[in-house]
Scaffold this active site. Structure first.
Site, mmCIF file in Angstrom:
data_model
loop_
_atom_site.group_PDB
_atom_site.id
_atom_site.type_symbol
_atom_site.label_atom_id
_atom_site.label_comp_id
_atom_site.label_asym_id
_atom_site.label_seq_id
_atom_site.Cartn_x
_atom_site.Cartn_y
_atom_site.Cartn_z
ATOM 1 N N ARG A 1 0.856 -1.192 0.000
ATOM 2 C CA ARG A 1 0.000 0.000 0.000
ATOM 3 C C ARG A 1 0.895 1.246 0.000
ATOM 4 N NH1 ARG A 1 -3.202 2.858 4.852
ATOM 5 N NH2 ARG A 1 -4.026 4.512 3.559
ATOM 6 N N GLN B 1 -7.950 8.299 6.230
ATOM 7 C CA GLN B 1 -8.375 8.894 7.491
ATOM 8 C C GLN B 1 -8.989 10.296 7.402
ATOM 9 O OE1 GLN B 1 -5.011 6.521 10.104
ATOM 10 N NE2 GLN B 1 -5.149 8.685 10.340
ATOM 11 N N SER C 1 -10.497 11.748 9.432
ATOM 12 C CA SER C 1 -10.331 12.426 10.731
ATOM 13 C C SER C 1 -9.106 13.353 10.745
ATOM 14 C CB SER C 1 -10.211 11.399 11.858
ATOM 15 O OG SER C 1 -9.181 10.494 11.560
ATOM 16 N N ASN D 1 -7.639 1.406 9.992
ATOM 17 C CA ASN D 1 -6.337 1.795 10.536
ATOM 18 C C ASN D 1 -6.504 1.764 12.049
ATOM 19 O OD1 ASN D 1 -5.703 2.296 7.890
ATOM 20 N ND2 ASN D 1 -5.342 4.484 8.143
ATOM 21 N N TYR E 1 -4.526 1.355 15.777
ATOM 22 C CA TYR E 1 -3.245 1.357 16.483
ATOM 23 C C TYR E 1 -3.365 1.112 17.978
ATOM 24 C CZ TYR E 1 -0.871 3.288 12.371
ATOM 25 O OH TYR E 1 -0.337 3.466 11.119
ATOM 26 N N GLU F 1 -3.815 -0.399 8.015
ATOM 27 C CA GLU F 1 -2.681 0.086 8.809
ATOM 28 C C GLU F 1 -2.747 -0.442 10.216
ATOM 29 O OE1 GLU F 1 -1.686 4.283 9.201
ATOM 30 O OE2 GLU F 1 -2.229 4.548 7.100
HETATM 31 C C1 BGC Z 1 -1.180 7.601 9.363
HETATM 32 C C2 BGC Z 1 0.286 7.516 9.025
HETATM 33 C C3 BGC Z 1 1.128 7.686 10.274
HETATM 34 C C4 BGC Z 1 0.727 6.606 11.265
HETATM 35 C C5 BGC Z 1 1.519 6.610 12.562
HETATM 36 C C6 BGC Z 1 -1.537 6.751 10.560
HETATM 37 O O1 BGC Z 1 -2.719 7.136 11.117
HETATM 38 O O2 BGC Z 1 -1.959 7.217 8.257
HETATM 39 O O3 BGC Z 1 0.588 8.480 8.057
HETATM 40 O O4 BGC Z 1 2.477 7.661 10.007
HETATM 41 O O5 BGC Z 1 -0.620 6.803 11.603
HETATM 42 O O6 BGC Z 1 1.261 7.762 13.275
#
Ligand code: BGC
Length: 508
Positions: free
Chosen positions: A96, A186, A188, A326, A328, A397
């Protein structure tokens, strides 16, 4: 130990436990991601125009944690063959990456098409396909042409047409070879861009940010409809949108905190998912009502949240083949009491009106906001299934930040634990096409510069050739891709990574 904790949490949520080995199916796609500004460099080479990030970080070097901007970054503009070699070492199914709008359209508009810019992506796509790696293209990953910003950027309704024209250029040029498209990364981002935190650094909280969200969503929908009408029959590709879907858990079982978490999710998930995936479309009712009420109290005649017309609602509804997740980290959500800290007025935070915390027991990444809470992805998937009737998803992501060390054990733990949680979610009915690690290599982490490293490969930014070296996590991820299982105790015999021919991979 942490793995046991994860299993405990997930199995506790599911209400049962067992130790069966769970496998990713053969068709499940494993990949890695990057974005143009963060890796390409060559910011003004071969006719590229200026982006809002070029301008923002040139004007404000003091905002970058270590002073390193994206002018050179990983120099992928010149080193893309090495990038593809790394993808072959990892044995990924897809890559990607994003296209820089000002690289192909320096003015942002189609009056001036930069053939050299287009050629760069042709070369990259062809190099990927030569080795059987599926290109997944993000059309927009935060780097608007500065010239369009000066005409109003994402706060102007005109951007919807500009984006559609740009998208048509990309479909005409690459749709014969690209089967996975992500319109926008995103939406957001609007809250950071118009919160004055990121490019273009405009302060218009609770107003410009909501206008931006509306136009981003409409731009996405127009691009989707364009593909559907003119390209889909011929090329049979899929078009989705990537959303930042971190999860908000109620702090505890108290009713007010359960309600607070629901409101938080309506603002951070529903705001983008509802218009596309819900039965009736539009922004969530709670969001519309809350912003309307607050706006009136604040003296506005109308809601600060723009309305969607019935035509716009129709355009948006069903406008995606998949939702790009995405994900995290997670947060705990607590209802606010009168004595609590007051947020800036107006602002998204004030409109949501909840308190957010993270557990001290969650392991921390290098980024202050990033803590590992693997059951969050499981809970998120189940939430989406229940609320939006089992949408087709693709994890576009997920990643972990460290320092420069090659021995990135914390990233290995993070990836393993989240992948196990994802396997549970799949077993419980979640439709997931694939998984994408952020990121292939260290890159320019926006305002954080290169002080937070997300790469499976370390990048030596001091070296002329931006040398890339595999970390431990690269070897572990390669093994997961080969075996389609997560082995919690596996360690490599040596730290050398080399290309495994595809035929041998399949036999493993
Ligand atoms: C973004 C990336 C960023 C990553 C880590 C994601 O939400 O798409 O561009 O580097 O977060 O912060």
């Amino acid at each position: 130990m942490r793995l046991c904790l994860l299993l405990f949490c997930v199995t506790a949520v599911r209400g049962w436990s067992d130790t069966r080995i769970r496998k990713f199916k053969k068709e499940f796609l494993f990949g890695v991601a990057t974005s143009a500004y963060q890796v390409e460099g060559a910011w003004d080479t071969d006719g590229k125009g200026e982006s809002i990030w070029d301008k923002y970080l040139h004007d404000h070097p003091e905002l970058i944690a270590d002073g390193r901007n994206g002018d050179i970054a990983c120099d992928s503009y010149h080193q893309y063959k090495r990038d593809v070699e790394m993808l072959r070492e990892l044995g990924v199914d897809h890559y990607r990456f994003s296209i820089s709008w000002p690289r192909v359209l320096p003015t942002g508009l189609t009056n001036d098409i930069n053939e050299k810019g287009l050629q760069y992506y042709d070369n990259l796509i062809n190099e990927l396909l030569k080795y059987g790696i599926e290109p997944m293209v993000t059309i927009y990953h935060f780097d608007l042409p500065q010239s369009l910003q000066e005409l109003g950027g994402w706060a102007s309704p005109l951007v919807v047409q500009w984006f559609e024209d740009y998208t048509r250029l990309l479909f005409d040029r690459y749709a014969d070879r690209v089967k996975f498209w992500i319109t926008i990364n995103q939406p957001s981002f609007c809250f950071e861009s118009y919160g004055g935190i990121t490019a273009p650094g405009i302060k218009s909280k609770g107003l410009g940010d909501y206008m931006c969200v509306k136009h981003v969503l409409l731009a996405h929908a127009k691009a989707y409809r364009l593909y559907e009408k003119e390209y889909k029959n011929k090329y049979k590709g899929s078009v989705g949108i990537s959303l930042s879907l971190n999860f908000g858990h109620p702090l505890n079982n108290k009713t007010e905190n359960q309600e607070a978490a629901e409101i938080f999710r309506d603002f951070t998930i529903g705001l983008y998912m509802n218009p596309i995936w819900s039965k009736y479309g539009d922004f969530p009712k709670t969001v519309r009502n809350r912003v309307m009420k607050k706006s009136k109290e604040q003296g506005y005649e109308k809601s600060r949240l723009p309305t969607l017309s019935s035509e716009e609602i129709k355009l948006l509804k069903g406008s995606a083949d998949f939702v790009g997740i995405n994900h995290y980290t997670s947060v705990f959500v607590e209802a606010r009491t009168d004595s609590d800290e007051i947020f800036e007025v107006p602002s998204l935070q004030d409109d949501i009106g909840v308190l957010l915390t993270q557990s001290d027991e969650w392991v921390s990444g290098k980024s202050s906001w990033l803590k590992s809470a693997p059951y969050g992805i499981y809970k998120l998937c189940l939430y989406l299934n229940e609320k939006y009737n089992y949408p087709q998803t693709f994890v576009t992501e997920q990643g972990w930040s460290t320092g420069t060390s090659l021995n990135d054990r914390s990233r290995v733990d993070y990836l393993r634990e989240y992948l196990i949680a994802l396997l549970f979610a799949i077993e419980d009915g979640t439709k997931v096409m694939g998984y994408t690690v952020w990121s292939l290599m260290d890159n320019v982490e926006w305002n954080a510069g290169t002080s937070e490293r997300f790469g499976l490969y370390e990048v030596d930014f001091e070296a002329e050739e931006k040398t890339r070296t595999a970390r431990l996590s690269a070897l572990v991820y390669k093994r997961i891709i080969q075996k389609r299982v997560v082995e919690k105790d596996w360690t490599p015999d040596s730290w050398k990574i080399s290309i495994t021919p595809r035929s041998e991979r399949d036999e493993l």
